[in-house]
Design a protein around this motif. Sequence first.
Motif, PDB file in Angstrom:
ATOM      1  N   VAL A 146       0.827  -1.197   0.000  1.00 31.04           N
ATOM      2  CA  VAL A 146       0.000   0.000   0.000  1.00 31.04           C
ATOM      3  C   VAL A 146       0.868   1.255   0.000  1.00 31.04           C
ATOM      4  O   VAL A 146       0.522   2.263  -0.645  1.00 31.04           O
ATOM      5  CB  VAL A 146      -0.990  -0.012   1.186  1.00 31.04           C
ATOM      6  N   LEU A 147       2.023   1.241   0.663  1.00 26.67           N
ATOM      7  CA  LEU A 147       2.919   2.394   0.626  1.00 26.67           C
ATOM      8  C   LEU A 147       3.508   2.577  -0.773  1.00 26.67           C
ATOM      9  O   LEU A 147       3.689   3.708  -1.234  1.00 26.67           O
ATOM     10  CB  LEU A 147       4.040   2.243   1.663  1.00 26.67           C
ATOM     11  N   THR A 148       3.798   1.481  -1.451  1.00 31.01           N
ATOM     12  CA  THR A 148       4.256   1.563  -2.834  1.00 31.01           C
ATOM     13  C   THR A 148       3.207   2.259  -3.693  1.00 31.01           C
ATOM     14  O   THR A 148       3.522   3.141  -4.504  1.00 31.01           O
ATOM     15  CB  THR A 148       4.545   0.159  -3.399  1.00 31.01           C
ATOM     16  N   THR A 205       1.376   8.077 -11.258  1.00 26.38           N
ATOM     17  CA  THR A 205       1.133   6.894 -12.078  1.00 26.38           C
ATOM     18  C   THR A 205      -0.343   6.496 -11.988  1.00 26.38           C
ATOM     19  O   THR A 205      -0.873   6.276 -10.896  1.00 26.38           O
ATOM     20  CB  THR A 205       2.015   5.713 -11.634  1.00 26.38           C
ATOM     21  N   GLN A 206      -0.990   6.385 -13.135  1.00 29.22           N
ATOM     22  CA  GLN A 206      -2.420   6.090 -13.172  1.00 29.22           C
ATOM     23  C   GLN A 206      -2.740   4.700 -12.623  1.00 29.22           C
ATOM     24  O   GLN A 206      -3.795   4.480 -12.021  1.00 29.22           O
ATOM     25  CB  GLN A 206      -2.937   6.226 -14.602  1.00 29.22           C
ATOM     26  N   SER A 207      -1.845   3.739 -12.846  1.00 28.94           N
ATOM     27  CA  SER A 207      -2.096   2.397 -12.328  1.00 28.94           C
ATOM     28  C   SER A 207      -2.128   2.401 -10.802  1.00 28.94           C
ATOM     29  O   SER A 207      -2.881   1.638 -10.186  1.00 28.94           O
ATOM     30  CB  SER A 207      -1.032   1.419 -12.831  1.00 28.94           C
ATOM     31  N   VAL A 241       4.069  -0.761 -10.334  1.00 37.04           N
ATOM     32  CA  VAL A 241       4.380   0.552  -9.774  1.00 37.04           C
ATOM     33  C   VAL A 241       5.764   0.551  -9.130  1.00 37.04           C
ATOM     34  O   VAL A 241       6.537   1.505  -9.279  1.00 37.04           O
ATOM     35  CB  VAL A 241       3.301   0.984  -8.766  1.00 37.04           C
ATOM     36  N   ALA A 242       6.100  -0.527  -8.408  1.00 41.99           N
ATOM     37  CA  ALA A 242       7.422  -0.623  -7.778  1.00 41.99           C
ATOM     38  C   ALA A 242       8.524  -0.575  -8.831  1.00 41.99           C
ATOM     39  O   ALA A 242       9.571   0.064  -8.634  1.00 41.99           O
ATOM     40  CB  ALA A 242       7.527  -1.896  -6.954  1.00 41.99           C
ATOM     41  N   GLY A 243       8.321  -1.254  -9.952  1.00 41.84           N
ATOM     42  CA  GLY A 243       9.307  -1.228 -11.024  1.00 41.84           C
ATOM     43  C   GLY A 243       9.484   0.166 -11.595  1.00 41.84           C
ATOM     44  O   GLY A 243      10.610   0.630 -11.818  1.00 41.84           O
ATOM     45  N   TYR A 244       8.376   0.848 -11.819  1.00 44.39           N
ATOM     46  CA  TYR A 244       8.449   2.220 -12.334  1.00 44.39           C
ATOM     47  C   TYR A 244       9.164   3.134 -11.339  1.00 44.39           C
ATOM     48  O   TYR A 244      10.009   3.955 -11.719  1.00 44.39           O
ATOM     49  CB  TYR A 244       7.043   2.750 -12.605  1.00 44.39           C
ATOM     50  N   LEU A 245       8.833   2.990 -10.066  1.00 45.46           N
ATOM     51  CA  LEU A 245       9.436   3.850  -9.047  1.00 45.46           C
ATOM     52  C   LEU A 245      10.922   3.576  -8.876  1.00 45.46           C
ATOM     53  O   LEU A 245      11.689   4.488  -8.563  1.00 45.46           O
ATOM     54  CB  LEU A 245       8.699   3.674  -7.717  1.00 45.46           C
TER      55      LEU A 245
END
Length: 254
Positions: free
Chosen positions: A136-138, A147-149, A186-190
Motif C-alpha cells: 500500500v505504501l508503494t 502513475t495512473q495504475s 508501480v514498484a518497477g516504475y518507481l
Amino acid sequence: MDNPDSTFTALLVGAAKLPGVRIERNAYLRTALKKYCSEGEISRAIAESPAAAGIPLAILDKAANESINYEAAKASALSAAAGIPGLLFLPATIPADVAQYFGHMLRIAQKLAYLYSWPDLFDNDSDDVDDATKGVLTLFVGVMVGTQSANAAVGKVAGMLSEQAVKKLPQQALTKGVVYPAVKKVAGYLGVHMTKQTFARTVSKAIPIIGAVVSGGFTLATYLPMARRLKNHLAGLELSQPGHRVVDGDIVEP
C-alpha cells in the motif's frame, strides 16, 4: 537496474526503519485534529476513523494541508543542509539525503492516510514491514509521482475497505491477489524514477552553498505537488466521506 522493483522495495523498507519515519496513528490524529474537533469527535476518530466520527472533509483538508506544509519545510531544510558540503562529500551526503527525502514521503503518506480514514499501516510492536504495508505504501508513492495504475489500485483497496467496513489492510489482495500485479508494476516504475531523481539531486549538490539553495528548492518544488496529489486522491475516495463506518474484523477478499 536489473530489478528496479526490488530496488524500490529495498529503499522503502530501509526508509521505513529510519528513526522518526513511522507515524503513531492515534497520537497523530489527536494532534492534527485538536484545533478543529471536540474531544468526543477526536476519540471516535481514533477508535474508528475520522469518517466515522463525521468530521467534514473541509476540516480534514485543513489538517492535511498543515501536515503537508510542515513535512515539506522539514524535508527542504534537511536537503539544503545536506547540499552544503559540495562535490567532495557527495558519496557521503547523497545516500543520506535521498533516504531522508524518501522518509518524509512516507511520513506524509501515513499522515494523509490516517486523516482520510485508512487503517493503521504498521505494527507498533514490530520493526518489520509486512508485505501488505509495503504494497500500500508503494501504491501511495505511485500516486504521489502520478502513475495512473497506482491511482486505480489505491481505489480498489479503498473500495474493499469501504464496502466491508473493516479496519485492516486486505493482505491477500496486496500480496498475491487482484491488486498485487499493480504493486509490482508501480514498484518497477518507481525504482527507475528514484534513480533518475537521485541523479538530478546529485547535480544540484555539485557546487557548495549554491548547491544547498538549489537542493532545498528542488525538494520543495517536488515534494509539495506530490503530497498534494496524494491528498486529493485520498480525499475523493468513498472511504473518507463523513459518516462512513468501520468495524473490527478481517476483510473477505476475492
